[in-house]
Design a protein around this motif. Structure first.
Motif, PDB file in Angstrom:
ATOM      1  N   PHE A 141     -26.078 -37.423  64.167  1.00 23.40           N
ATOM      2  CA  PHE A 141     -24.957 -38.279  64.519  1.00 23.40           C
ATOM      3  C   PHE A 141     -25.470 -39.697  64.745  1.00 23.40           C
ATOM      4  CE2 PHE A 141     -23.648 -34.021  65.745  1.00 23.40           C
ATOM      5  CZ  PHE A 141     -22.437 -33.938  65.070  1.00 23.40           C
ATOM      6  N   VAL A 142     -24.955 -40.616  63.944  1.00 24.27           N
ATOM      7  CA  VAL A 142     -25.395 -42.001  63.967  1.00 24.27           C
ATOM      8  C   VAL A 142     -24.549 -42.785  64.973  1.00 24.27           C
ATOM      9  CG1 VAL A 142     -25.698 -44.049  62.519  1.00 24.27           C
ATOM     10  CG2 VAL A 142     -26.004 -41.774  61.535  1.00 24.27           C
ATOM     11  N   PRO A 143     -25.169 -43.648  65.790  1.00 27.36           N
ATOM     12  CA  PRO A 143     -24.394 -44.465  66.735  1.00 27.36           C
ATOM     13  C   PRO A 143     -23.474 -45.430  65.993  1.00 27.36           C
ATOM     14  CG  PRO A 143     -26.740 -44.595  67.225  1.00 27.36           C
ATOM     15  CD  PRO A 143     -26.595 -43.874  65.928  1.00 27.36           C
ATOM     16  N   LYS A 144     -22.244 -45.522  66.450  1.00 24.25           N
ATOM     17  CA  LYS A 144     -21.246 -46.428  65.870  1.00 24.25           C
ATOM     18  C   LYS A 144     -20.434 -47.050  66.997  1.00 24.25           C
ATOM     19  CE  LYS A 144     -21.896 -45.302  61.477  1.00 24.25           C
ATOM     20  NZ  LYS A 144     -22.165 -46.242  60.403  1.00 24.25           N
ATOM     21  N   ILE A 145     -19.628 -48.048  66.653  1.00 22.84           N
ATOM     22  CA  ILE A 145     -18.687 -48.671  67.580  1.00 22.84           C
ATOM     23  C   ILE A 145     -17.280 -48.420  67.033  1.00 22.84           C
ATOM     24  CG2 ILE A 145     -17.810 -50.848  68.504  1.00 22.84           C
ATOM     25  CD1 ILE A 145     -20.427 -50.121  69.749  1.00 22.84           C
ATOM     26  N   LYS A 146     -16.390 -47.959  67.892  1.00 22.79           N
ATOM     27  CA  LYS A 146     -14.994 -47.746  67.515  1.00 22.79           C
ATOM     28  C   LYS A 146     -14.153 -48.844  68.160  1.00 22.79           C
ATOM     29  CE  LYS A 146     -11.394 -44.353  68.323  1.00 22.79           C
ATOM     30  NZ  LYS A 146     -11.167 -42.982  68.775  1.00 22.79           N
ATOM     31  N   ILE A 147     -13.390 -49.551  67.343  1.00 22.81           N
ATOM     32  CA  ILE A 147     -12.527 -50.640  67.789  1.00 22.81           C
ATOM     33  C   ILE A 147     -11.085 -50.212  67.588  1.00 22.81           C
ATOM     34  CG2 ILE A 147     -11.872 -53.053  67.428  1.00 22.81           C
ATOM     35  CD1 ILE A 147     -14.634 -53.448  66.121  1.00 22.81           C
ATOM     36  N   GLU A 148     -10.254 -50.436  68.611  1.00 24.60           N
ATOM     37  CA  GLU A 148      -8.822 -50.136  68.503  1.00 24.60           C
ATOM     38  C   GLU A 148      -8.034 -51.389  68.864  1.00 24.60           C
ATOM     39  OE1 GLU A 148      -8.403 -45.494  69.561  1.00 24.60           O
ATOM     40  OE2 GLU A 148      -9.021 -46.773  71.228  1.00 24.60           O
ATOM     41  N   ILE A 149      -7.073 -51.724  67.992  1.00 22.41           N
ATOM     42  CA  ILE A 149      -6.250 -52.916  68.179  1.00 22.41           C
ATOM     43  C   ILE A 149      -4.804 -52.550  67.889  1.00 22.41           C
ATOM     44  CG2 ILE A 149      -5.796 -55.265  67.381  1.00 22.41           C
ATOM     45  CD1 ILE A 149      -8.751 -55.164  66.288  1.00 22.41           C
ATOM     46  N   VAL A 150      -3.897 -52.852  68.823  1.00 19.32           N
ATOM     47  CA  VAL A 150      -2.466 -52.680  68.577  1.00 19.32           C
ATOM     48  C   VAL A 150      -1.939 -54.021  68.084  1.00 19.32           C
ATOM     49  CG1 VAL A 150      -0.221 -52.169  69.596  1.00 19.32           C
ATOM     50  CG2 VAL A 150      -2.234 -50.889  70.317  1.00 19.32           C
ATOM     51  N   THR A 151      -1.214 -53.989  66.980  1.00 16.39           N
ATOM     52  CA  THR A 151      -0.751 -55.233  66.368  1.00 16.39           C
ATOM     53  C   THR A 151       0.640 -55.073  65.773  1.00 16.39           C
ATOM     54  OG1 THR A 151      -1.374 -56.966  64.800  1.00 16.39           O
ATOM     55  CG2 THR A 151      -1.832 -54.714  64.143  1.00 16.39           C
ATOM     56  N   GLU A 152       1.264 -56.194  65.488  1.00 18.98           N
ATOM     57  CA  GLU A 152       2.544 -56.182  64.791  1.00 18.98           C
ATOM     58  C   GLU A 152       2.287 -55.852  63.322  1.00 18.98           C
ATOM     59  OE1 GLU A 152       5.284 -59.481  65.690  1.00 18.98           O
ATOM     60  OE2 GLU A 152       3.670 -60.226  66.974  1.00 18.98           O
ATOM     61  N   PRO A 153       3.234 -55.211  62.654  1.00 23.05           N
ATOM     62  CA  PRO A 153       3.028 -54.856  61.249  1.00 23.05           C
ATOM     63  C   PRO A 153       2.697 -56.058  60.360  1.00 23.05           C
ATOM     64  CG  PRO A 153       4.924 -53.681  62.102  1.00 23.05           C
ATOM     65  CD  PRO A 153       4.493 -54.648  63.178  1.00 23.05           C
ATOM     66  N   GLU A 154       3.268 -57.220  60.680  1.00 22.06           N
ATOM     67  CA  GLU A 154       3.029 -58.405  59.867  1.00 22.06           C
ATOM     68  C   GLU A 154       1.575 -58.883  59.961  1.00 22.06           C
ATOM     69  OE1 GLU A 154       5.498 -58.751  62.582  1.00 22.06           O
ATOM     70  OE2 GLU A 154       6.769 -57.578  61.251  1.00 22.06           O
ATOM     71  N   ALA A 155       0.908 -58.564  61.056  1.00 26.31           N
ATOM     72  CA  ALA A 155      -0.464 -59.027  61.270  1.00 26.31           C
ATOM     73  C   ALA A 155      -1.509 -57.984  60.875  1.00 26.31           C
ATOM     74  CB  ALA A 155      -0.655 -59.410  62.729  1.00 26.31           C
ATOM     75  N   THR A 156      -1.085 -56.790  60.525  1.00 24.25           N
ATOM     76  CA  THR A 156      -2.020 -55.700  60.265  1.00 24.25           C
ATOM     77  C   THR A 156      -2.993 -56.033  59.136  1.00 24.25           C
ATOM     78  OG1 THR A 156      -0.453 -54.066  61.082  1.00 24.25           O
ATOM     79  CG2 THR A 156      -2.198 -53.257  59.650  1.00 24.25           C
ATOM     80  N   GLN A 157      -2.508 -56.559  58.042  1.00 25.58           N
ATOM     81  CA  GLN A 157      -3.389 -56.847  56.907  1.00 25.58           C
ATOM     82  C   GLN A 157      -4.431 -57.900  57.269  1.00 25.58           C
ATOM     83  OE1 GLN A 157      -3.397 -54.937  54.179  1.00 25.58           O
ATOM     84  NE2 GLN A 157      -5.243 -56.019  53.571  1.00 25.58           N
ATOM     85  N   ALA A 158      -4.048 -58.914  58.030  1.00 23.86           N
ATOM     86  CA  ALA A 158      -5.003 -59.941  58.453  1.00 23.86           C
ATOM     87  C   ALA A 158      -6.078 -59.345  59.364  1.00 23.86           C
ATOM     88  CB  ALA A 158      -4.282 -61.085  59.164  1.00 23.86           C
ATOM     89  N   VAL A 159      -5.686 -58.412  60.230  1.00 20.34           N
ATOM     90  CA  VAL A 159      -6.640 -57.745  61.112  1.00 20.34           C
ATOM     91  C   VAL A 159      -7.622 -56.918  60.284  1.00 20.34           C
ATOM     92  CG1 VAL A 159      -6.869 -55.947  62.893  1.00 20.34           C
ATOM     93  CG2 VAL A 159      -5.151 -57.755  63.144  1.00 20.34           C
ATOM     94  N   ILE A 160      -7.120 -56.178  59.321  1.00 16.62           N
ATOM     95  CA  ILE A 160      -7.979 -55.365  58.453  1.00 16.62           C
ATOM     96  C   ILE A 160      -8.970 -56.254  57.706  1.00 16.62           C
ATOM     97  CG2 ILE A 160      -8.000 -53.917  56.384  1.00 16.62           C
ATOM     98  CD1 ILE A 160      -5.317 -52.732  57.410  1.00 16.62           C
ATOM     99  N   GLU A 161      -8.476 -57.334  57.125  1.00 16.17           N
ATOM    100  CA  GLU A 161      -9.343 -58.239  56.371  1.00 16.17           C
ATOM    101  C   GLU A 161     -10.410 -58.866  57.263  1.00 16.17           C
ATOM    102  OE1 GLU A 161      -6.644 -60.928  54.431  1.00 16.17           O
ATOM    103  OE2 GLU A 161      -5.868 -59.343  53.114  1.00 16.17           O
TER     104      GLU A 161
END
Length: 112
Positions: free
Chosen positions: A55-75
């Motif tokens: 099992f490799v160490p990783k970081i999990k990030i969670e962000i709640v956003t408006e649907p209009e901003a989702t693509q910008a967050v992903i990018e």
């Protein structure tokens, strides 16, 4: 609202955080997690003995956003986390039905 969840390499967190701040993300939740994907772990050597890290160490990030901003967050996450090497991570998006700010009782997008 949508929950954007990303699992990235730990050393990329500062770059991802900066990229997210640049697109207006004001809050996120970070967890240290362990897991594996296609790479299936790796082997390391310690004091001459080789051992397997499943099992490799990783970081999990969670962000709640408006649907209009989702693509910008992903990018922004991709921009900050991408090295081009195996194990860069994954991003997925889930719907959020209700969100409540405990302190004020605000609901949904007002609570973000």
């Amino acid at each position: 609202m949508q929950l954007v969840t990303a699992v990235i390499k730990p050393h990329m967190l500062d770059q991802v955080k900066g990229a997210l701040a640049a697109v207006g993300v004001q809050g996120m939740t970070i967890n240290e997690v362990k897991g594996f994907g296609r790479q299936g772990g790796h082997t390391e050597t310690y004091r001459g003995a080789e051992y397997r890290v499943d099992f490799v160490p990783k970081i999990k990030i969670e962000i709640v956003t408006e649907p209009e901003a989702t693509q910008a967050v992903i990018e922004a996450i991709v921009k900050g986390a991408q090295t081009g090497k195996i194990g860069d991570g994954k991003i997925w998006v889930s719907p959020v039905e209700t969100l409540v700010r405990i302190r004020t009782g605000e609901l949904n997008i007002d609570a973000v």
